[in-house]
Design a protein around this motif. Structure first.
Motif, short mmCIF file in Angstrom:
data_model
loop_
_atom_site.label_atom_id
_atom_site.label_comp_id
_atom_site.label_asym_id
_atom_site.label_seq_id
_atom_site.Cartn_x
_atom_site.Cartn_y
_atom_site.Cartn_z
N ARG A 1 -4.99 -35.98 -4.14
CA ARG A 1 -5.43 -35.29 -4.73
C ARG A 1 -4.45 -34.40 -6.14
NH1 ARG A 1 -9.90 -32.15 -1.82
NH2 ARG A 1 -10.86 -34.00 -0.68
N ALA A 2 -5.10 -34.68 -7.16
CA ALA A 2 -3.65 -34.39 -8.39
C ALA A 2 -3.90 -32.55 -8.48
CB ALA A 2 -3.77 -35.11 -9.70
N GLU A 3 -3.83 -32.05 -7.30
CA GLU A 3 -3.29 -30.78 -7.74
C GLU A 3 -2.84 -30.36 -8.27
OE1 GLU A 3 -5.57 -28.17 -4.76
OE2 GLU A 3 -7.49 -30.11 -5.29
N PRO A 4 -2.63 -29.34 -9.81
CA PRO A 4 -1.44 -28.93 -9.99
C PRO A 4 -1.14 -27.81 -9.67
CG PRO A 4 -3.11 -28.38 -11.53
CD PRO A 4 -3.70 -29.23 -10.59
N ALA B 1 -0.14 -33.41 -2.49
CA ALA B 1 -1.05 -34.12 -3.32
C ALA B 1 -1.28 -35.65 -2.42
CB ALA B 1 0.13 -34.59 -4.40
N GLN B 2 -0.81 -36.10 -0.95
CA GLN B 2 -1.70 -36.60 -0.65
C GLN B 2 -1.96 -35.62 1.04
OE1 GLN B 2 0.57 -40.51 0.35
NE2 GLN B 2 -0.10 -39.99 2.24
N PHE C 1 7.68 -36.08 5.12
CA PHE C 1 7.58 -36.31 4.08
C PHE C 1 6.70 -36.48 2.94
CE2 PHE C 1 8.73 -39.98 6.33
CZ PHE C 1 10.70 -39.65 7.17
N ARG D 1 4.57 -34.94 -0.38
CA ARG D 1 4.10 -35.20 -1.61
C ARG D 1 3.53 -34.23 -2.60
NH1 ARG D 1 7.82 -38.18 -0.74
NH2 ARG D 1 7.56 -40.61 -1.14
N ASP D 2 4.04 -33.92 -3.30
CA ASP D 2 3.36 -32.30 -4.29
C ASP D 2 4.24 -32.20 -5.72
OD1 ASP D 2 5.86 -30.94 -4.26
OD2 ASP D 2 6.09 -30.39 -2.45
N LEU D 3 3.63 -31.02 -6.18
CA LEU D 3 3.73 -31.52 -7.84
C LEU D 3 5.05 -31.59 -7.98
CD1 LEU D 3 2.74 -30.58 -10.35
CD2 LEU D 3 2.87 -28.14 -10.15
N HIS D 4 6.22 -31.07 -7.20
CA HIS D 4 7.85 -32.32 -7.78
C HIS D 4 8.00 -32.67 -6.59
CE1 HIS D 4 7.35 -27.75 -9.97
NE2 HIS D 4 6.56 -27.42 -9.48
N ARG D 5 7.06 -32.40 -5.58
CA ARG D 5 8.96 -34.11 -4.92
C ARG D 5 8.11 -34.73 -4.52
NH1 ARG D 5 12.61 -32.40 -0.97
NH2 ARG D 5 11.91 -30.65 -1.85
N LEU D 6 8.60 -35.91 -4.48
CA LEU D 6 8.37 -38.08 -4.78
C LEU D 6 9.22 -38.53 -3.76
CD1 LEU D 6 6.48 -39.38 -5.92
CD2 LEU D 6 6.99 -39.58 -8.08
N THR D 7 9.88 -37.64 -3.19
CA THR D 7 11.01 -38.11 -2.46
C THR D 7 11.33 -37.50 -1.44
OG1 THR D 7 12.85 -37.79 -3.48
CG2 THR D 7 12.23 -39.84 -3.95
N PRO D 8 12.04 -37.38 -0.06
CA PRO D 8 12.85 -39.13 -0.11
C PRO D 8 11.66 -39.59 0.48
CG PRO D 8 12.97 -37.38 2.22
CD PRO D 8 13.31 -36.08 0.97
N PRO E 1 3.64 -41.11 3.55
CA PRO E 1 3.56 -41.31 1.90
C PRO E 1 2.69 -42.59 1.81
CG PRO E 1 5.26 -40.42 1.81
CD PRO E 1 5.25 -40.99 3.37
N GLY F 1 8.16 -43.35 -5.48
CA GLY F 1 8.63 -42.68 -6.63
C GLY F 1 9.89 -44.04 -6.94
N TYR G 1 2.43 -39.74 -11.87
CA TYR G 1 1.86 -39.07 -11.12
C TYR G 1 2.19 -37.85 -11.23
CZ TYR G 1 3.62 -36.31 -6.56
OH TYR G 1 3.59 -35.84 -5.03
N PHE G 2 1.95 -36.95 -11.68
CA PHE G 2 1.79 -35.24 -12.71
C PHE G 2 2.30 -35.46 -13.72
CE2 PHE G 2 1.26 -33.89 -8.19
CZ PHE G 2 0.37 -33.19 -8.08
N ARG H 1 4.77 -37.93 -14.19
CA ARG H 1 6.08 -38.76 -14.09
C ARG H 1 5.51 -40.32 -13.29
NH1 ARG H 1 9.39 -36.41 -9.58
NH2 ARG H 1 7.67 -35.17 -9.78
N GLY I 1 17.07 -42.33 -0.70
CA GLY I 1 16.41 -41.81 0.85
C GLY I 1 16.31 -42.59 1.86
#
Lengths: 428, 428
Positions: free
Chosen positions: A203-206, A214-215, A419, A421-428, B152, B156, B170-171, B173, B381
């Motif tokens: 879900r690409a919910e901002p 996001a997942q 781990f 995944r959200d609007l800001h987080r893509l790592t780790p 995930p 990234g 991804y939002f 990015r 990561g």
């Protein structure tokens, strides 16, 4: 060769020469004696040394020695006269002390360092509970004749909701990440009658909240030849009971560590119609939500408390949500067509599951899409299943991370997501 | 209310009034009598009528009537004096006759119409076998103390192989679809010691062959505190034996329909070192592959036949693949560092599984990345897990669709994939 003994099994080997292997969880140097606490997948074990050793915490060690009974040691036994071998060095200190009983760090720190932070027994525990819950979900549905499936996560059209979908470059063509296996599981009712899937949805919910990911992992089920949504609710009840039973059985240690007892799932979960729920709220809360097409979070919480008070249940079905707030494939209530044969299941006042009966006649799909001004061509692959005869059917989707979160009382869903995944987080 | 009886259970209800529900599989009108064959998830049942009915095949029916013994009917019983109710009409004829014993259509036709084509019992059967296999994989690993995880699918950096990766917006990015859970499952060895995942993996391989898919289901496992790759191979053997046992137990009907008996997994699967395999090929095939860094498909097939002939095994481990053909995290053989502690498992001469021991020391990772000219920053990561102490570990990944395909003798992997995604296919 001496075989490895797990920490939790040490007391059963008193008097024997054994080998432990694990992480150096904690080191304590007293005046005339040193202790090492070794952590492995089974728990903790104490090793006694006459001299301090220089290894930092999280060093991976293999230690052979003699097991001696000691009521003061964890489990009542400890390893003495040890010979220590370093399997791997820890070249950096952990971001916080992993040996403290509670976690002395804020969530962003934990998430930034999750590969090591998750080693903390309290941070690891929710995932042991989640794994047990998923096993219980599958066991319950297997017992009811369901078939497990794996369906595409890459789809050609962003049909289900339009917005909030991730776009992909698919060999030069646009494609999208699936928001749910909804269309596939419905088509598979035509193949297997009863089908489930445990898999990621996107879900690409901002929204940057404590509840959005996001997942996440969706536990999806769908079944054919139902009378109406009540048959779906009965299967959901079995699935949930399976999850709670499996958590109690397979993740007893994790539940104990967190001080949790999974609530019993009632033989029949209480249910209230959406309109009756609004009446109840109007009568008792000083607010009048009648006419609103949905329930506010505060109203869901109030209803959750009401169910616990009146029915002794931590779970409550709300049935008959207005059609305007439900997706186009929702089956209306033939007697009150503005209401649907759908439901939400609240767990402790929070929506845990959404489900319901779906339309099953081809003509009903064409009419429902036309009424919403949608082009049936965009749904061609989906509609094909209904052109070839589909039985009355329905299903539901449980958010795994949300279940674990509600069960463990986590303040943020990221605490029950590996781990995240959200609007800001893509790592780790 | 009369409860529904499944087709396969009909013979147990002779003399009783029951209700069937299912799809009209076939209609046969003779001079003085008509037969309907009803298909449900359990099998087929015959209904006898004195008059023909006008419903086309795949109409969904609910039929009540009296069960009468008849040795000529499937299962030895049939439904007579039926009262028929149409639950849903079939508005289009199927793309081919679903009632014929074999499938009278080519693969593209089948795939274009999969929501209805998969209803054919022979086309459905592989997925019942796959579901059983996955259940067996999990049961075997659960019994060995593994924890199931969900990781995930959005990452990234496209680190594992660089090419052949799907890009995502991804939002705003750039991000990528995970080609495997490799990095996550290794990090989780630090948390759970033993971990597995059943989930989708994504490969943007622009190859249009009978073996390539853009998404497939990977059965991944990883375990810590191994001696070397042989401990990993022993666990893989258990997982495979679990899959074959579960297929035989839970998908007996599907196997019987396809005329398949799952081959026994030997107590110890024969293994041959890569260099010895090349010697063998040089000695017996008239070709000399020595010096090549990999095996050609024809050589794998020859070795598969050799294992069957010499060891009576449909499975063969090839160990010690040259380091140059393995990913950077592969553990070298300390005694012959040009060879690795990795393996492939051939099933009937085709690679089914890849696995091996991984590096576990932080310094070894830095050296391996430097040797390949890669920037360790891109792996930050991932490297964090190793900075905090990781035990010797290894793992493997089984391609589910490939397993089902080899077991059922499918000519094309799309026959064992629900709604396959490939270079050209994005629907249904």
């Amino acid at each position: 060769m001496i075989h490895r003994v797990l920490a939790a099994d040490l007391p059963r080997h008193v008097g024997r020469h054994v080998r432990l292997a694990g992480w150096l969880h904690r080191r304590r140097d007293l005046k005339s004696v040193s202790f090492l606490v070794i952590r492995d997948r089974s728990g903790l074990a104490q090793v006694v040394l006459s001299q301090p050793v220089p290894y930092p915490e999280e060093t991976v060690l293999r230690i052979s020695g003699t097991v001696v009974a000691n009521p003061q040691a964890p489990g009542g036994a400890e390893l003495t006269a040890p010979v220590i071998e370093v399997l791997a060095e820890a070249v950096e200190p952990p971001p916080f002390d992993l040996y403290r009983p509670t976690v002395p760090a804020a969530l962003p720190t934990i998430l930034d360092h999750s590969p090591v932070a998750l080693r903390h027994p309290r941070l690891r525990a929710p995932f042991e509970i989640a794994a047990a819950g998923v096993a219980g979900f599958r066991a319950a549905l297997d017992g009811l004749g369901f078939v497990e499936s794996q369906t595409p996560k890459i789809v050609g059209t962003a049909t289900e909701s339009g917005a909030d979908v991730f776009g992909i470059d698919y060999f030069g063509r646009p494609a999208f990440l699936a928001q749910s296996p909804q269309f596939f599981k419905q088509a598979l009712v035509g193949v297997f009658e009863r089908v489930y899937e445990v898999g990621p949805v996107f879900r690409a919910e901002p929204h940057d909240t404590a509840r959005h990911l996001a997942q996440y992992t969706s536990l999806d089920a769908e079944l054919g030849f139902v009378r109406d949504h009540r048959d779906v609710m009965a299967v959901l009840r079995e699935a949930l009971a399976g999850m709670h039973a499996a958590a109690a059985e397979r993740a007893a240690g994790a539940l104990e560590l967190l001080g949790i007892e999974p609530p019993e799932v009632p033989g029949e979960i209480p249910a209230i119609h959406f309109a009756d729920a609004q009446e109840l709220l109007a009568r008792h809360t000083g607010e009048d939500p009648r006419g609103e097409p949905d329930l506010a979070p505060a109203h869901e919480r109030w209803l959750g408390e009401w169910a616990l008070r009146e029915h002794g249940s931590e779970f409550l079905f709300i049935t008959g949500y207005p059609m305007v707030k439900r997706p186009f494939y929702t089956h209306p209530d033939p007697e009150r067509p503005e209401f649907s044969r759908s439901f939400d299941l609240l767990f402790r006042g929070l929506e845990l599951v959404t489900g319901g009966q779906r339309l099953h006649r081809h003509a009903d799909y064409l009419a429902a899409l036309a009424a919403r001004g949608e082009d049936p061509q965009a749904y061609a692959g989906y509609l094909a299943a209904f052109a070839h005869g589909m039985p009355p059917h329905g299903g539901f989707a449980i958010g795994l991370e949300r279940w674990t979160s509600q069960l463990t009382g986590a303040a943020n869903i990221r605490q029950t997501t590996l781990f995240p995944r959200d609007l800001h987080r893509l790592t780790p």
